[in-house]
Design a protein around this motif. Sequence first.
Motif, PDB file in Angstrom:
ATOM      1  N   LEU A 347      54.782  48.544  41.214  1.00 55.23           N
ATOM      2  CA  LEU A 347      53.956  47.085  41.863  1.00 55.23           C
ATOM      3  C   LEU A 347      52.371  47.269  41.215  1.00 55.23           C
ATOM      4  CD1 LEU A 347      54.697  47.994  45.119  1.00 55.23           C
ATOM      5  CD2 LEU A 347      55.374  46.459  44.603  1.00 55.23           C
ATOM      6  N   GLN A 348      51.885  45.404  41.686  1.00 59.55           N
ATOM      7  CA  GLN A 348      50.671  45.903  41.349  1.00 59.55           C
ATOM      8  C   GLN A 348      49.620  45.017  42.428  1.00 59.55           C
ATOM      9  OE1 GLN A 348      49.426  42.580  38.527  1.00 59.55           O
ATOM     10  NE2 GLN A 348      51.120  41.760  38.187  1.00 59.55           N
ATOM     11  N   ASP A 349      48.447  45.237  42.722  1.00 59.98           N
ATOM     12  CA  ASP A 349      47.794  45.083  43.969  1.00 59.98           C
ATOM     13  C   ASP A 349      46.593  43.823  43.571  1.00 59.98           C
ATOM     14  OD1 ASP A 349      46.238  44.294  46.429  1.00 59.98           O
ATOM     15  OD2 ASP A 349      45.762  46.002  46.218  1.00 59.98           O
ATOM     16  N   PRO A 350      46.761  42.580  43.051  1.00 55.78           N
ATOM     17  CA  PRO A 350      46.147  41.349  43.014  1.00 55.78           C
ATOM     18  C   PRO A 350      44.333  41.491  43.866  1.00 55.78           C
ATOM     19  CG  PRO A 350      47.617  40.505  42.742  1.00 55.78           C
ATOM     20  CD  PRO A 350      48.179  41.241  43.787  1.00 55.78           C
ATOM     21  N   ARG A 351      45.052  41.964  45.071  1.00 57.79           N
ATOM     22  CA  ARG A 351      43.675  42.576  45.701  1.00 57.79           C
ATOM     23  C   ARG A 351      42.813  40.608  45.868  1.00 57.79           C
ATOM     24  NH1 ARG A 351      41.249  46.664  48.178  1.00 57.79           N
ATOM     25  NH2 ARG A 351      39.363  45.827  48.290  1.00 57.79           N
ATOM     26  N   PRO A 352      43.616  40.537  46.777  1.00 56.99           N
ATOM     27  CA  PRO A 352      42.977  38.271  46.779  1.00 56.99           C
ATOM     28  C   PRO A 352      41.951  38.793  48.050  1.00 56.99           C
ATOM     29  CG  PRO A 352      45.526  38.558  47.429  1.00 56.99           C
ATOM     30  CD  PRO A 352      45.087  40.410  46.895  1.00 56.99           C
ATOM     31  N   ARG A 353      40.890  37.902  47.880  1.00 60.59           N
ATOM     32  CA  ARG A 353      40.030  38.034  48.701  1.00 60.59           C
ATOM     33  C   ARG A 353      39.827  36.555  48.753  1.00 60.59           C
ATOM     34  NH1 ARG A 353      35.631  41.212  46.817  1.00 60.59           N
ATOM     35  NH2 ARG A 353      34.018  39.552  47.431  1.00 60.59           N
ATOM     36  N   ALA A 354      38.620  36.732  50.093  1.00 62.64           N
ATOM     37  CA  ALA A 354      38.512  35.535  50.621  1.00 62.64           C
ATOM     38  C   ALA A 354      37.595  34.168  50.194  1.00 62.64           C
ATOM     39  CB  ALA A 354      37.431  35.496  52.113  1.00 62.64           C
TER      40      ALA A 354
END
Length: 436
Positions: A347-354
């Motif tokens: 998996l990859q975590d794009p770490r979406p931000r506000a």
Amino acid sequence: MRGGSAVLLALGLMVTTAAGAQSSQPDDEIAASANSSAVTPIAGSQRYYPAPGQPFQLSSPADPSTSTLTKAEGDLRVATLHAELTGDGSSERPIQQLIASLSGGQHAQARAIAQTAQINDPDVLVLTGVTYDDDGQIPELLRTQYLASGQRGESAIDYPYVYAAPTNSGLESGADLDGDGTIGGAGDAIGYGEFAGQHSTVVFSKHPILTDQVRTFQNFLWRDLPENSLPESRFSDLEQSIIRLYQSSLWDIPVQVDEDRAPVHIIGSAIPLPEDPTGIDLVRADDQRRVLAEYAAGNAWYLTDDDGAHGGLPAGHPFVVAGQHSAPQPLAAESEDLDILLENAALQDPRPRAVTEQPLTGRSGTPWHTDHTATRAVPGERDVRASYVLPSAALGVSQSGVFWPAEGEYGYEVVDPQSRFGLQNRLVWVDLQDLG
């Protein structure tokens, strides 16, 4: 079709809804800001600069004038939102009550959910925390009367394909699972819930759902997981024989985005964690995340789906894990093991931000905001990251975000904590490329 009594809803399906009074009235007090222009054309350019609070793409970080509101051609936008759209557990007929309140298109919370989706325009939308009904009336009402109806100036979204299936939430076990000396109630259900189907998931898609290839794992027993964390001393042999691993369910839903390419598997699940003084549900949730990670990596050889097929996702299939995978309460979230998902090589975590021009930490009255990746506002406490969109490592990610505009930014009315119209949870989205 896999998944037992799963419901697939297609465009034009006629639904008979329960009669009854609406539980909410039109929201006349909501400002008409949504009717204002969402984008501003740039002189001499066919591109558009997004209004604050809307998703955008930067062609070059050094040149924001090349931003465009829409995703890149060929990208797939997958989003999830914990809707918390359930019937009233104190009602004699909670599911029918919810259907009646949704009928007519004026349910305030459902309108906010639909407006959030319309602003962000995902191709695949995974809504967790939505009550399941056997006839599929709830997802069809959401599709036709809310998502397909422009909310407060937004453009409608057409989702011809919808998937819903039964859940363990609220399903009576017939045993005293919570150890309170009595049988019955939310704590004794197979998955926490005041009535059967209370917390489920609905998947909306612009692309065909391959229903004959859907896999569901509602019935898999917790004790059948190798090296599980089931507290055997806490439960009798009989109780262990009925406790299923998932409090809701785990779904593998293939979506045919391109006829010339392999389908993209949407692996959806949700972990509805109650305030659990025993801590058993937290341990159970850790095991659920482990199975989710091993399934995605193709290592879940032990897993049996509801149709009797064995194993995890075959290697090489593009997939996206989407749903609520963490506790919505800060204290519970602190004791969770999320690394098994977030540090998994498959998996990859794009770490979406506000997506906002005003940092969360600088907003008035919100001293607990510390993390731009948070997806749930918790009044009086720090916000938490509870919902996730985690693509397979082989997929390309062009952009991602959490819909959390600040006051004065476009769409703020659906996140305004002072409004009865505002949602507590935030939509999180990821744009995918190189789909295989």
